[in-house]
Design an enzyme around this catalytic site. Structure first.
Site, PDB file in Angstrom:
ATOM      1  N   SER A 120       0.854  -1.190   0.000  1.00  0.00           N
ATOM      2  CA  SER A 120       0.000   0.000   0.000  1.00  0.00           C
ATOM      3  C   SER A 120       0.886   1.236   0.000  1.00  0.00           C
ATOM      4  CB  SER A 120      -0.910  -0.020   1.239  1.00  0.00           C
ATOM      5  OG  SER A 120      -1.738   1.117   1.291  1.00  0.00           O
ATOM      6  N   CYS A 121       0.282   2.396  -0.246  1.00  0.00           N
ATOM      7  CA  CYS A 121       1.033   3.667  -0.222  1.00  0.00           C
ATOM      8  C   CYS A 121       0.025   4.804  -0.134  1.00  0.00           C
ATOM      9  CB  CYS A 121       1.920   3.790  -1.465  1.00  0.00           C
ATOM     10  SG  CYS A 121       1.010   3.766  -3.022  1.00  0.00           S
ATOM     11  N   GLY A 122       0.238   5.888  -0.885  1.00  0.00           N
ATOM     12  CA  GLY A 122      -0.697   7.003  -0.868  1.00  0.00           C
ATOM     13  C   GLY A 122      -1.879   6.795  -1.805  1.00  0.00           C
TER      14      GLY A 122
ATOM     15  N   TRP B  56      -3.840   4.598   0.821  1.00  0.00           N
ATOM     16  CA  TRP B  56      -4.190   5.468   1.938  1.00  0.00           C
ATOM     17  C   TRP B  56      -5.222   6.531   1.575  1.00  0.00           C
ATOM     18  CZ3 TRP B  56      -4.117   5.016   6.866  1.00  0.00           C
ATOM     19  CH2 TRP B  56      -4.375   6.132   7.663  1.00  0.00           C
TER      20      TRP B  56
END
Length: 399
Positions: A266-268, A298
């Site tokens: 996952s990330c932004g 996110w």
């Protein structure tokens, strides 16, 4: 139908390997043979301090004959989130407009400035939609530094592929949606849960909840139980190239990632999460079918959950738990080393004082005093404490 000629074997290729392949595959306007096509995936965060865009840097410096994949355009336009996977028709039209054929070998590359950042996301997208020949250049900065050719200026219009790019089928098994991610988060630490691991590629400050997100109004923090693996830690600090597989494997082990358990990156917005996915593959870490990516990441999570429902964590609460665990581990390790007269008394006393300092930091954070600074300080010190505990245990075992 043209015979497929594979010039590149590995998923991650070097500048020389790409250069050699391009020299052996000089395209002509009348040829229908498979080609090797460099594909620039340049993209910058919306709060980039220099205000750069992918299109701008593509025009400033690129690999000759490269095409440009626009992450802000080739996406699901019906979604409120920035970079959700495009529909199959949108993807096929983008490939057609770039003049790419299904049998072309595509080498995706990043910006000279960032090293490796958004190219893995584009490569991941191509693979999910079933494009057979996909590779990632490691990396464009090295391409430039090693003296391989570049060009600049306006880009010649690319004629669409003579043959229609077929509308593909998306391989959904590699994609995690919000509903599944919510189940994973709620199951965190429940007895009998599958133990799915979530790796977050954002910076430590954003993950910890101490630094703001680049998108206004979006809270920072992290999915419960997630492990912070910032992208820069996966790259060579000088060249921005992906680290060798053995170094990446050691890093994941040090982070506490279990290769026997499923992994979600996952990330932004789902872009840099693909860097983790590539790094896991290069390290041969975990089963390929058990490595997936949370598409909304996110930006979706923070807009659809809240701290009130327990689905957004900031680091102070988790560090409080880690403090208690680390303190117990320290005392056990200290007793063992006391018995064996290995670890110097002064060093143990310093570690105990550090524990007391951490305890005070937690109390300060709970009262809201210098909260952001406390989170950063405690986050750094807790990692050092954990390393100290490991060192003490190792010394005890040696004796």
């Amino acid at each position: 139908m043209a015979i497929r000629q594979v010039h590149l074997q590995a998923y991650i290729v070097t500048p020389k390997e790409l250069s050699d392949a391009l020299k052996k595959n000089v395209p002509t306007k009348i040829s229908t043979a498979p080609r090797v096509i460099p594909l620039c995936a340049a993209w910058f965060l919306p709060n980039d301090p220099k205000g750069r865009t992918g299109q701008q840097v593509f025009k400033q410096k690129r690999i000759p004959s490269a095409r440009f994949f626009d992450l802000d355009a080739v996406k699901d336009h019906e979604s409120p989130y920035p970079h959700m996977l495009p529909t199959a028709p949108i993807f096929a039209k983008a490939m057609q407009d770039m003049g790419i054929r299904k049998d072309d070998e595509i080498v995706v590359y990043d910006t000279h400035e960032l090293g490796i950042f958004s190219a893995p996301r584009v490569a991941w997208t191509l693979k999910l939609f079933g494009h057979p020949g996909v590779h990632i250049l490691n990396n464009f900065r090295l391409w430039v530094e090693q003296g391989f050719p570049t060009e600049s200026g306006e880009v010649e219009a690319v004629e669409g592929a003579q043959n229609q790019y077929p509308t593909p089928t998306l391989e959904t098994s590699r994609v995690v949606d919000f509903d599944e991610m919510k189940v994973v988060a709620k199951d965190y630490l429940k007895e009998g849960a599958e133990g799915v691991q979530v790796l977050d590629a954002r910076s430590q400050g954003r993950w910890a909840g101490s630094d703001p997100e680049p998108r206004p109004g979006l809270s920072s923090g992290h999915i419960p139980g997630s492990i912070n693996v910032p992208v820069p830690e996966l790259l060579n600090p000088k060249t921005g190239a992906l680290l060798p597989g053995d170094e990446l494997r050691k890093l994941f082990i040090l982070k506490g990632v279990d290769p026997e358990k499923p992994i979600i990156s996952s990330c932004g917005t789902g872009v840099s999460a693909a860097v983790i996915d590539v790094a896991l593959g290069e390290a041969d870490f975990g089963k390929p079918e058990a490595r997936r990516l949370y598409d909304g990441s996110w930006t979706e999570w923070a807009q659809r959950t809240s701290e009130a429902d327990g689905l957004i964590h900031e680091t102070v609460d988790e560090l409080t738990e880690k403090y208690a665990t680390a303190k117990d581990e320290f005392e056990i390790a200290s007793e063992e080393t006391d018995k064996k007269s290995v670890y110097a008394a002064d060093d143990r006393q310093a570690a105990r004082e550090e524990l007391d300092s951490l305890k005070q930091a937690f109390e300060d954070a709970a009262q809201g005093e210098n909260g952001e600074e406390v989170r950063r300080r405690v986050g750094n010190r807790i990692r050092e404490l954990e390393q100290g505990v490991i060192a003490m245990e190792e010394r005890a075992m040696e004796d």
